[in-house]
Design an enzyme around this catalytic site. Structure first.
Site, PDB file in Angstrom:
ATOM      1  N   ARG A  54      33.701  39.937  31.165  1.00  0.00           N
ATOM      2  CA  ARG A  54      33.950  38.669  30.249  1.00  0.00           C
ATOM      3  C   ARG A  54      35.370  38.467  29.965  1.00  0.00           C
ATOM      4  O   ARG A  54      36.301  37.427  30.464  1.00  0.00           O
ATOM      5  CB  ARG A  54      33.551  38.420  28.719  1.00  0.00           C
ATOM      6  CG  ARG A  54      31.717  38.419  29.225  1.00  0.00           C
ATOM      7  CD  ARG A  54      30.967  38.921  28.125  1.00  0.00           C
ATOM      8  NE  ARG A  54      30.780  40.459  28.500  1.00  0.00           N
ATOM      9  CZ  ARG A  54      29.727  40.688  29.020  1.00  0.00           C
ATOM     10  NH1 ARG A  54      28.927  40.072  29.248  1.00  0.00           N
ATOM     11  NH2 ARG A  54      29.590  42.034  29.626  1.00  0.00           N
ATOM     12  N   THR A  55      36.111  39.459  29.517  1.00  0.00           N
ATOM     13  CA  THR A  55      37.718  39.386  28.908  1.00  0.00           C
ATOM     14  C   THR A  55      38.431  39.248  30.310  1.00  0.00           C
ATOM     15  O   THR A  55      39.207  38.212  30.088  1.00  0.00           O
ATOM     16  CB  THR A  55      37.796  40.719  28.162  1.00  0.00           C
ATOM     17  OG1 THR A  55      36.834  40.966  27.091  1.00  0.00           O
ATOM     18  CG2 THR A  55      39.172  40.371  27.461  1.00  0.00           C
ATOM     19  N   LYS A  82      49.737  58.185  41.600  1.00  0.00           N
ATOM     20  CA  LYS A  82      50.824  59.349  42.203  1.00  0.00           C
ATOM     21  C   LYS A  82      51.653  59.774  41.154  1.00  0.00           C
ATOM     22  O   LYS A  82      52.696  60.134  41.382  1.00  0.00           O
ATOM     23  CB  LYS A  82      51.721  58.333  43.084  1.00  0.00           C
ATOM     24  CG  LYS A  82      50.682  57.615  44.467  1.00  0.00           C
ATOM     25  CD  LYS A  82      51.695  56.889  45.406  1.00  0.00           C
ATOM     26  CE  LYS A  82      51.494  55.486  45.399  1.00  0.00           C
ATOM     27  NZ  LYS A  82      52.221  54.700  46.205  1.00  0.00           N
ATOM     28  N   ARG A 104      44.012  46.317  28.390  1.00  0.00           N
ATOM     29  CA  ARG A 104      42.823  46.750  27.783  1.00  0.00           C
ATOM     30  C   ARG A 104      42.924  48.325  27.912  1.00  0.00           C
ATOM     31  O   ARG A 104      43.343  48.560  29.366  1.00  0.00           O
ATOM     32  CB  ARG A 104      41.729  46.497  28.349  1.00  0.00           C
ATOM     33  CG  ARG A 104      40.516  46.977  28.000  1.00  0.00           C
ATOM     34  CD  ARG A 104      39.107  46.267  28.305  1.00  0.00           C
ATOM     35  NE  ARG A 104      38.581  45.462  27.662  1.00  0.00           N
ATOM     36  CZ  ARG A 104      37.397  44.834  27.541  1.00  0.00           C
ATOM     37  NH1 ARG A 104      36.592  45.359  28.313  1.00  0.00           N
ATOM     38  NH2 ARG A 104      37.320  43.659  26.756  1.00  0.00           N
ATOM     39  N   HIS A 132      39.639  43.813  19.203  1.00  0.00           N
ATOM     40  CA  HIS A 132      39.578  43.085  20.324  1.00  0.00           C
ATOM     41  C   HIS A 132      39.692  41.632  19.686  1.00  0.00           C
ATOM     42  O   HIS A 132      38.652  41.017  19.479  1.00  0.00           O
ATOM     43  CB  HIS A 132      38.003  43.253  20.865  1.00  0.00           C
ATOM     44  CG  HIS A 132      37.759  42.756  22.197  1.00  0.00           C
ATOM     45  ND1 HIS A 132      38.631  41.559  22.728  1.00  0.00           N
ATOM     46  CD2 HIS A 132      36.782  42.775  23.022  1.00  0.00           C
ATOM     47  CE1 HIS A 132      38.084  41.400  23.966  1.00  0.00           C
ATOM     48  NE2 HIS A 132      37.043  42.263  24.128  1.00  0.00           N
TER      49      HIS A 132
HETATM   50  N1   CP Z   1      32.837  41.328  25.114  1.00  0.00           N
HETATM   51  C1   CP Z   1      33.547  42.125  26.173  1.00  0.00           C
HETATM   52  O1   CP Z   1      34.744  42.577  25.849  1.00  0.00           O
HETATM   53  O2   CP Z   1      33.066  41.975  27.218  1.00  0.00           O
HETATM   54  P1   CP Z   1      33.719  42.709  28.476  1.00  0.00           P
HETATM   55  O3   CP Z   1      33.949  44.258  28.269  1.00  0.00           O
HETATM   56  O4   CP Z   1      32.837  42.189  29.749  1.00  0.00           O
HETATM   57  O5   CP Z   1      35.167  42.064  28.713  1.00  0.00           O
END
Ligand code: CP
Length: 298
Positions: A54-55, A82, A104, A132
């Site tokens: 999603r993100t 590397k 992330r 998040h």
């Molecule tokens: N909700 C969420 O962060 O989903 P993803 O891990 O698929 O990005």
């Protein structure tokens, strides 16, 4: 707005502005209206060191809807293998031409580190069990679209709260908008230290009929979550449990779902579920964040 690493950096007016902008972009998308080319000639780089559907995809589409270019760093085929350090990797992505970095990583606080290493705005796409922020914002936008005024709503966040960065952002944004938040789960999955203003209980069945929003979380076994054999009996939202909810109460989940564990499939796909509606707010929310940051770019 110069980057977004935590929702704690935003005041109420900024959060409301982002929600308004999200709902306006959502309408633009649905009606086919053009939007300002705020990222024309700009490059958004996605650097995700943990899996995402999603993100990652919604940041990509959000940047493209604002006419930006998108580059995607894939750690599994990168020069990290590397021996290149994370700091050199981030500086390299910036030197290649990124104007905005979306990151992330499994380490709490990683986006703030990247912000120290580079001059470009950094957006937190999820750091460990910490935060998040764009998930918290898209959830607030989803609820605003449903209820208009969130003041006085009661939200129960159920499950693996202790490992959840989503819970970390919900607790920043929801009380700010007047929502009462209660964390619900077995003691082993609740935060070790109490979080200001948030109630905690192990008894889902007792509190369920009072809730307006039941926000379910996945058990994050990859972060070491352990649950007893009675977890599903006590916490899974199945049809029988859902029948005890208020008539107008809604069900949310950030995804990915573990169907049959924290939520029964018929409940996930049922009329009270906002789960796909949350996903639909993902692109316009990330457009709103990118748009606000674009105004600060030199
Ligand atoms: N909700 C969420 O962060 O989903 P993803 O891990 O698929 O990005």
């Amino acid at each position: 707005m110069k980057g977004l690493t935590t929702l704690g950096q935003l005041g109420v007016p900024e959060i409301r502005r982002l929600i308004d902008l999200t709902l306006s972009y959502k309408q633009d998308i649905e009606t086919g209206n053009g939007v300002e080319r705020l990222l024309q000639h700009r490059v958004v780089a996605n650097a995700f060191f943990e899996p995402s559907t999603r993100t990652l995809l919604s940041f990509e589409l959000a940047a493209k809807r604002l006419s930006g270019h998108v580059i995607t760093f894939h750690p599994e085929i990168s020069s990290s293998l590397k021996g290149e350090s994370l700091q050199d990797t981030m500086r390299t992505i910036t030197a290649i031409g990124a104007d905005i970095l979306v990151v992330r990583h499994a380490e709490n606080g990683f986006p703030d580190l990247v912000q120290e290493w580079t001059a470009v705005p950094v957006i937190n796409g999820g750091d460990g069990s910490n935060e998040h922020p764009t998930q918290g914002l898209l959830d607030a936008a989803t609820l605003t679209a449903r209820f208009s005024d969130l003041t006085g709503l009661k939200m129960g966040v159920v499950g693996d709260v202790g490992h959840s960065r989503v819970a970390g952002s919900l607790v920043q944004v929801m009380p700010t908008l007047g929502v009462d938040v209660t964390f619900i789960g077995p003691e082993s999955l609740l935060p070790e230290s109490p979080i200001g203003g948030v109630e905690v209980t192990c008894d889902l069945d007792a509190i369920l009929p009072e809730l307006d929003v039941i926000y379910l979380l996945r058990v994050q076994r990859e972060r070491g979550a352990l649950v007893g054999d009675d977890y599903e009996t006590r916490y899974r939202l199945d049809g029988k449990r859902a029948s005890r909810m208020k008539p107008e109460a809604v069900i949310m989940h950030p995804g990915p779902l573990n169907r049959g564990v924290e939520i029964a499939p018929d409940v996930a796909d049922g009329p009270r579920s906002l789960i796909l509606d949350q996903v639909r707010h993902g692109v316009p929310t990330r457009m709103a964040v990118l748009a606000e940051i674009s105004r600060t770019l030199q």
